[in-house]
Design an enzyme around this catalytic site. Structure first.
Site: not given
Ligand code: GLY
Length: 359
Positions: A116, A138, A180, A222, A232, A236, A240, A243, A247, A260
């Site tokens: 956990r 994330k 990025e 960031k 998010e 946040r 993306n 993305h 994606h 990526h």
């Molecule tokens: N890579 C996008 C984020 O960390 O929110």
């Protein structure tokens, strides 16, 4: 040596950037007496011994995963749990992610789930993981039907960015990481975008001082956004940019075919062109975005053979989609990204039809 915090109250943690940051900070960041280093087959021969040599006072073990996005799945994740349980590592253990984004995301997710939740430390060794995935908590794995669909928010104890690790990075990975970096300039930092254009050649030649500055500016951007919106629910989402299209490219092609960062580069160009089609962004700005991506050697166009329908189907499964509406991060200008959900859906279909057939 550069140091600053990701400011998240009780979950705050430092990011250390520079040459030789592992030795002074790694051991002190571990509170228990066991540690498992998770890495991959490419990174292990380069850095695993260096990391283990800092942990000789602890009971340690390591897991070497197969390299590549195609292995970022539940099956590979289980091998981490197997080792933790075989070695009877308890809930005071620390997991150490040594590698790129795939290793970081999987190790972080294993740490979020094991008993956990246990501590973990990020030691990112690729440019992409140093400027993006190692910061912000994330974690997760892919599912055949969508990228990062199974995961958790779990913040590390610290992020140790050793810029020396970039000296051994293959050029393709380096360029993918630059995607990025460029993203932060496009989102909300026009001066950084202009700085990247000015210093582009020296950065691509691997000037370590400029690189450390690019990594610092990216991580500070960031960290600021994550501090405002850890899970998010708002700002946040801007991270993306590129993305949602990206994606879809990764899942549509099959994970691991494009890196990526390559998919994000094409996705950012698509977001710029779609912004232009909607009358939000002028042609000159789109050309500047494309010029920097092309100059960096990144793909600007999506791969041949992906249809509008494939894009739409994968994009509507994106985590940012709500009730069938695909939320996109678009641009009003370089340095002015915003979340857009109220564009006419027919416009997106038209854009994809035109854009994909113009290749
Ligand atoms: N890579 C996008 C984020 O960390 O929110």
């Amino acid at each position: 040596m550069i140091q600053f915090d990701v400011d998240l109250g009780a979950r705050s943690y430092p990011i250390h950037i520079g040459q030789h940051v592992i030795e002074p900070f790694l051991a002190d960041a571990i509170s228990g007496d066991t540690a498992l280093v998770v890495t991959d087959e490419h990174v292990a021969p380069l850095f695993l011994n260096k990391v283990l040599s800092q942990l000789e006072h602890l009971k340690t073990d390591s897991v070497v995963l197969p390299a590549g996005e195609q292995h970022k799945n539940l099956t590979t994740l289980t091998t981490i749990f197997d080792r933790l349980l075989e070695r009877r590592f308890d809930r005071h253990t620390t997991l150490i992610a040594l590698g790129g984004g795939v290793v970081g995301d999987m190790t972080g997710f294993a740490a979020a789930c094991y008993q956990r939740g246990v501590d973990f430390i990020q030691i990112p060794t690729t440019l992409l993981s140093q400027v993006d995935s190692s910061v912000g908590g994330k974690t997760g794995v892919n599912h055949p039907l969508g990228k990062n669909m199974i995961g958790a928010f779990h913040q590390p104890q610290c992020v140790l960015i050793d810029t020396d690790s970039l000296c051994s990075l293959p050029p393709r990975e380096y360029k993918a990481g630059m995607a990025e970096v460029i993203k932060y300039g496009l989102i909300n930092d026009r001066p950084f975008f202009d700085w990247l254009v000015t210093h582009h050649d020296a950065l691509m030649e691997g000037n370590l001082n400029l690189l450390a500055e690019a990594i610092e500016r990216s991580c500070r951007n960031k960290a600021k956004i994550v501090a405002k919106d850890e899970r998010e629910s708002g700002v946040r989402a801007l991270l993306n940019l590129g993305h949602t299209f990206g994606h879809a490219i990764e899942a549509g092609l099959g994970y691991g075919k494009w890196l990526h960062g390559e998919a994000v580069a094409a996705g950012m160009s698509m977001a710029a062109h779609f912004s232009q089609q909607l009358g939000l962004l002028d042609k000159e700005a789109v050309q500047q975005v494309d010029a920097l991506l092309e100059h960096t050697g990144l793909p600007r166009l999506p791969p041949a053979g992906m249809s509008t329908q494939v894009f739409l189907s994968l994009m509507s499964a994106d985590k940012k989609a709500r009730r069938g509406v695909i939320n996109l991060i678009l641009l009003k200008n370089i340095g002015e990204a915003f979340v857009c959900s109220d564009y006419p859906s027919a416009e997106l279909e038209l854009f994809l039809d035109r854009y994909l057939s113009s290749q």
